[in-house]
Design a protein around this motif. Structure first.
Motif, short mmCIF file in Angstrom:
data_model
loop_
_atom_site.label_atom_id
_atom_site.label_comp_id
_atom_site.label_asym_id
_atom_site.label_seq_id
_atom_site.Cartn_x
_atom_site.Cartn_y
_atom_site.Cartn_z
N ILE A 83 2.26 4.80 -0.43
CA ILE A 83 3.03 5.02 0.79
C ILE A 83 3.73 6.36 0.68
CG2 ILE A 83 4.88 4.14 2.27
CD1 ILE A 83 4.24 1.34 1.29
N GLY A 84 3.52 7.23 1.67
CA GLY A 84 4.01 8.59 1.55
C GLY A 84 3.11 9.38 0.63
N SER A 85 3.68 10.39 -0.02
CA SER A 85 2.86 11.28 -0.84
C SER A 85 2.73 10.83 -2.29
CB SER A 85 3.44 12.70 -0.81
OG SER A 85 4.77 12.70 -1.31
N ASP A 86 3.70 10.04 -2.78
CA ASP A 86 3.66 9.78 -4.22
C ASP A 86 4.16 8.41 -4.65
OD1 ASP A 86 6.30 10.12 -3.62
OD2 ASP A 86 6.61 11.89 -4.88
N THR A 87 4.47 7.50 -3.72
CA THR A 87 4.94 6.18 -4.11
C THR A 87 3.77 5.21 -4.14
OG1 THR A 87 7.08 6.62 -3.06
CG2 THR A 87 6.57 4.33 -3.61
N VAL A 88 3.48 4.67 -5.31
CA VAL A 88 2.30 3.82 -5.50
C VAL A 88 2.74 2.43 -5.95
CG1 VAL A 88 0.15 3.51 -6.79
CG2 VAL A 88 0.85 5.80 -6.06
N TYR A 89 2.20 1.41 -5.28
CA TYR A 89 2.52 0.02 -5.61
C TYR A 89 1.26 -0.69 -6.10
CZ TYR A 89 6.64 0.82 -2.63
OH TYR A 89 7.79 1.31 -2.07
N PRO A 90 1.24 -1.17 -7.34
CA PRO A 90 0.14 -2.05 -7.77
C PRO A 90 0.20 -3.35 -6.96
CG PRO A 90 1.41 -1.25 -9.65
CD PRO A 90 2.20 -0.91 -8.42
N LEU A 91 -0.93 -3.95 -6.71
CA LEU A 91 -0.98 -5.14 -5.87
C LEU A 91 -0.92 -6.42 -6.71
CD1 LEU A 91 -3.74 -4.07 -3.32
CD2 LEU A 91 -1.28 -4.28 -2.90
N ILE A 92 -0.05 -7.34 -6.29
CA ILE A 92 0.05 -8.64 -6.94
C ILE A 92 -1.23 -9.44 -6.72
CG2 ILE A 92 1.32 -10.83 -6.95
CD1 ILE A 92 3.81 -9.27 -6.08
N VAL A 93 -1.84 -9.28 -5.54
CA VAL A 93 -3.03 -10.08 -5.22
C VAL A 93 -4.23 -9.71 -6.09
CG1 VAL A 93 -2.35 -10.65 -2.87
CG2 VAL A 93 -3.59 -8.52 -3.30
N ASN A 94 -4.14 -8.60 -6.84
CA ASN A 94 -5.21 -8.30 -7.80
C ASN A 94 -5.41 -9.48 -8.75
OD1 ASN A 94 -5.55 -5.68 -6.82
ND2 ASN A 94 -4.19 -4.76 -8.32
N ASP A 95 -4.29 -10.09 -9.16
CA ASP A 95 -4.35 -11.19 -10.14
C ASP A 95 -4.88 -12.48 -9.53
OD1 ASP A 95 -3.28 -9.48 -12.05
OD2 ASP A 95 -1.22 -10.04 -11.56
N MET A 96 -5.01 -12.51 -8.20
CA MET A 96 -5.53 -13.71 -7.54
C MET A 96 -7.04 -13.62 -7.33
SD MET A 96 -2.47 -14.27 -4.72
CE MET A 96 -3.13 -15.83 -4.13
N GLY A 97 -7.62 -12.47 -7.70
CA GLY A 97 -9.06 -12.31 -7.59
C GLY A 97 -9.55 -11.88 -6.22
N VAL A 98 -8.70 -11.22 -5.43
CA VAL A 98 -9.11 -10.81 -4.09
C VAL A 98 -10.19 -9.74 -4.15
CG1 VAL A 98 -6.87 -11.32 -3.06
CG2 VAL A 98 -7.35 -9.02 -3.90
N THR A 99 -10.94 -9.64 -3.07
CA THR A 99 -11.89 -8.54 -2.88
C THR A 99 -11.39 -7.71 -1.71
OG1 THR A 99 -13.76 -9.85 -3.68
CG2 THR A 99 -14.26 -7.90 -2.36
N LEU A 100 -11.05 -6.45 -1.98
CA LEU A 100 -10.50 -5.56 -0.95
C LEU A 100 -11.63 -4.78 -0.29
CD1 LEU A 100 -7.51 -4.22 -3.08
CD2 LEU A 100 -7.42 -5.99 -1.30
N LYS A 101 -11.51 -4.64 1.04
CA LYS A 101 -12.53 -3.93 1.82
C LYS A 101 -11.86 -2.94 2.76
CE LYS A 101 -15.69 -7.91 1.74
NZ LYS A 101 -16.45 -8.89 2.56
N GLY A 102 -12.68 -2.28 3.56
CA GLY A 102 -12.16 -1.26 4.46
C GLY A 102 -11.21 -1.78 5.51
N ASP A 103 -11.30 -3.08 5.85
CA ASP A 103 -10.41 -3.65 6.86
C ASP A 103 -9.28 -4.46 6.25
OD1 ASP A 103 -11.87 -5.76 5.89
OD2 ASP A 103 -12.46 -6.56 7.85
N SER A 104 -9.03 -4.27 4.95
CA SER A 104 -8.00 -5.07 4.27
C SER A 104 -6.58 -4.63 4.60
CB SER A 104 -8.21 -5.02 2.75
OG SER A 104 -9.35 -5.74 2.36
N LEU A 105 -6.41 -3.39 5.05
CA LEU A 105 -5.07 -2.88 5.34
C LEU A 105 -4.77 -3.00 6.83
CD1 LEU A 105 -2.48 -1.35 4.43
CD2 LEU A 105 -3.71 0.78 4.97
#
Length: 228
Positions: A83-105
């Motif tokens: 978000i913005g130029s340099d603030t990065v958030y790791p995703l909690i849902v990574n640990d749930m085994g999600v599959t991210l796609k182009g329409d995920s955001l």
């Protein structure tokens, strides 16, 4: 003759030494003495990693005047949000085994800008919410899960802030994801980003019966108390 030759050699050597001593010194490089000149190359920005791989952009939106970028590895299994130029958030849902796609955001601007990252996971969909208050973005830290595969954003309560809509099977006494639960009717539960659950819709035979599905659109008139 020998003396004459020796004198000629001495005179020649003296001339060479004088030339060397009188030659102007090479100009010193600009800048402070003893400090090497600065490199004219662009500064290097460290890359952002998604798990063990470099991240690639898979979705982006602008909300609240800031770019919001979803990045993931090639498999879409490890992602981050910038978000913005340099603030990065790791995703909690990574640990749930999600599959991210182009329409995920999905982001919705408003009094309080809101972004949702959602992805498919075994038995449904999981979503993670980011909310901006006072110009500061935060991960709410609570993943949402839909065993009917639909999580959406919409300002249901008409307060200028998007709410989270989670479609789920209404199957009391049955385990989520079981055959019995998957055959049960569905309803949509609405969550205010600050207050939590604010109500549910009536039951429907299938998620596709909800208005606007899969980008579900509801109003306050659609809500009632959730089943106990």
């Amino acid at each position: 003759m020998l003396l004459t030759a020796l004198l000629a050699v001495v005179v020649t050597a003296g001339v060479i030494v004088a030339v060397v001593l009188l030659r102007p010194a090479a100009p010193a490089p600009a800048g402070d003495p003893g400090v090497p000149p600065a490199s004219d190359g662009a500064p290097h920005t460290p890359g952002v990693d998604c798990g063990d791989s470099a991240c690639r952009e898979i979705g982006a939106m602008t909300v609240g005047g800031l770019p919001v970028v979803l990045m993931a590895d090639d498999a879409g299994k490890q992602g981050v949000v910038r978000i913005g130029s340099d603030t990065v958030y790791p995703l909690i849902v990574n640990d749930m085994g999600v599959t991210l796609k182009g329409d995920s955001l999905r982001c919705v601007d408003g009094v309080t800008p809101v972004c949702l990252v959602r992805g498919e996971v075994g038995g449904g969909s999981a979503g993670e919410l980011f909310v901006a208050r006072g110009g500061i973005w935060r991960d709410t830290g609570k993943p949402y899960f839909s065993d009917a595969g639909t999580i959406a954003l919409n300002d249901v309560t008409a307060d200028g802030i998007a709410d989270v809509i989670v479609v789920r099977h209404e199957c009391p006494g049955a385990q989520s994801g079981s055959a019995r639960c998957q055959a049960a009717p569905v309803l949509a539960e609405v969550y205010d980003v600050a207050r939590g659950s604010v109500g549910c819709t009536r039951r429907y035979t299938a998620p596709s019966e909800l208005r606007g599905w899969p980008d579900v659109r509801l109003t306050k008139a659609d809500l009632r108390a959730c089943p106990q």
